[in-house]
Design an enzyme around this catalytic site. Structure first.
Site: not given
Ligand code: ARG
Length: 436
Positions: A134, A255, A261, A268
């Protein structure tokens, strides 16, 4: 479909050469004619391999493009090639050969991926981290044990692609358009020469069946799902909140606006592309579900789905391999976090069962009491003193304090398949041997 199915040219020419040899052997065509056809086909193969071949949309697909060129090269004798054959059995012979080759390529790449996971496991046998259920801290585990869980998934993926080959391994050539043929062909000969186990048994099913396509797309989807779960975990664990792992800069992207970043784009993309693999499977199932027997042009769509699924999956596997290699565990952070969330509460219950004669449910209650106490005192279980522990249960031996040590907790899990380092070492040894 020529832009898509030209990828089948090697298989198509191979199939045609074997078909011609069979026609010669069975005395259906003259040897002289057959040899001309075979030499012409070989010439075409060289042209395509060297990018000298002009594909023409006017001739629909790869089969007709090659046949047209054969007419140009050897003249009217080319007309004997298509005796006792239809494009219906021709295309699936090609496609089965192609999928077999592609499956082996995926298997090889999964093999390499497993190797990288094993290598990473070997350097993290003693890296303790919180195991999750969980997404809440559950019990301490070894990071190596976690990595080996993926090895199991990829092993199953390998087996899945491998067992698909059993179904692919039947040769449909000779089924003709759907009914078979009146020529005295030798299907065992073509089947054997093309590397299949046996000819297919029913000519209608031969040209109507695309199960082998669905098997491939389904196996690719399951494999993509595994990879996507791994990517998802890396993304979460690499986040500034979790900080459980570091990914090498070469696998991160900046970024355009925020100079600080470093984003896990490759992970992804793998996660995102799993959706494509699922889509290709869904598309094929939908194409097939309403088709009466036997061949319909709808089925031609199978090629673009399989080629896309293969390209997507192969790239995802290769990127995943780079990701694993570039992965570094934040060992201190992992260790600290594995003490958060009272992860040794179960070990305390187990201790009470094994040393103080309690039933598991009684022990569970005592341990829950201790967790509540620690929560109130804002302490982790390993920060409690012996006197504090004794508050929830009298008659305790001092050695009970060991159970709150996460390393000890991991090493107690010696049941087969458990996370104890002793087990992991054996498992890595076994897996390495299997790989050879
Ligand atoms: N390009 C076709 C396909 O992939 C070959 C079979 C054509 N057969 C036919 N009856 N039109 O399905």
């Amino acid at each position: 479909s020529i832009d898509i199915d030209k990828r089948l040219f090697e298989e198509d020419i191979f199939g045609s050469i074997v078909h011609t040899k069979m026609l010669i052997k069975q005395k259906i065509i003259k040897k002289k004619v057959g040899v001309k056809i075979i030499n012409g086909l070989k010439k075409i193969r060289v042209e395509i391999r060297r990018n000298k071949f002009v594909f023409n949309k006017k001739y629909e697909d790869i089969h007709l493009n090659i046949e047209k060129r054969l007419f140009e090269i050897i003249g009217e004798n080319a007309g004997y090639l298509h005796i006792a054959r239809s494009r219906n059995d021709q295309v699936i012979t090609d496609f089965r050969l192609w999928i077999k080759k592609a499956s082996n390529e995926i298997i090889q790449n999964l093999h390499n991926l497993i190797k990288s996971f094993l290598k990473k496991s070997e350097t993290n046998i003693h890296t303790i981290m919180p195991g999750f259920t969980h997404l809440k801290n559950a019990q301490p585990i070894s990071f190596a044990h976690y990595l080996l869980a993926y090895v199991e998934m990829f092993k199953r993926d390998k087996k899945r692609f491998f067992s698909n080959i059993n179904y692919i391994d039947e040769c449909p050539l000779g089924a003709g358009a759907l009914a078979g043929t009146s020529y005295k062909i030798d299907r065992n000969f073509t089947s054997k020469k093309l590397g299949f186990k046996k000819p297919t048994d029913n000519s209608i099913d031969s040209v109507a069946d695309r199960d082998f396509v669905l098997d491939f797309l389904s196996s690719a989807s399951i494999c993509a799902m595994h990879i996507s779960r791994f990517a998802e975990e890396l993304i979460i664990w690499n986040s500034d909140i979790f900080k459980l792992v570091k990914i090498n800069d070469k696998m991160l992207t900046g970024s355009s606006m925020m100079p600080q970043k470093k984003n896990p784009d490759p992970a992804e993309l793998i996660r995102g592309r799993a959706g494509r693999n699922f889509g290709f499977l869904q598309a094929m199932l939908t194409t097939m579900k309403g088709l009466p027997l036997s061949y319909y042009k709808d089925m031609q769509e199978d090629k673009t789905l399989v080629f896309n699924s293969y390209d997507t999956l192969l790239e995802s596997i290769i990127i995943t391999n780079e990701l694993v290699k570039s992965l570094k565990a934040n060992k201190n952070r992992m260790l600290n976090l594995s003490n958060e969330g009272y992860t040794t509460a179960t070990d305390f219950s187990d201790y009470l069962v094994q040393n103080n004669n309690l039933s598991f449910r009684e022990a569970y209650k005592v341990s829950a009491k201790l967790v509540n106490y620690a929560e109130k005192k804002k302490k982790k279980l390993n920060e409690l003193s012996f006197d504090e522990v004794k508050k929830v249960k009298k008659n305790l031996n001092k050695n009970v304090m060991r159970v709150f040590d996460v390393t000890n907790s991991v090493n107690l899990k010696t049941s087969y398949g458990g996370t104890a380092t002793k087990n992991i070492k054996k498992m890595i040894f076994k897996l390495k041997r299997e790989l050879k």
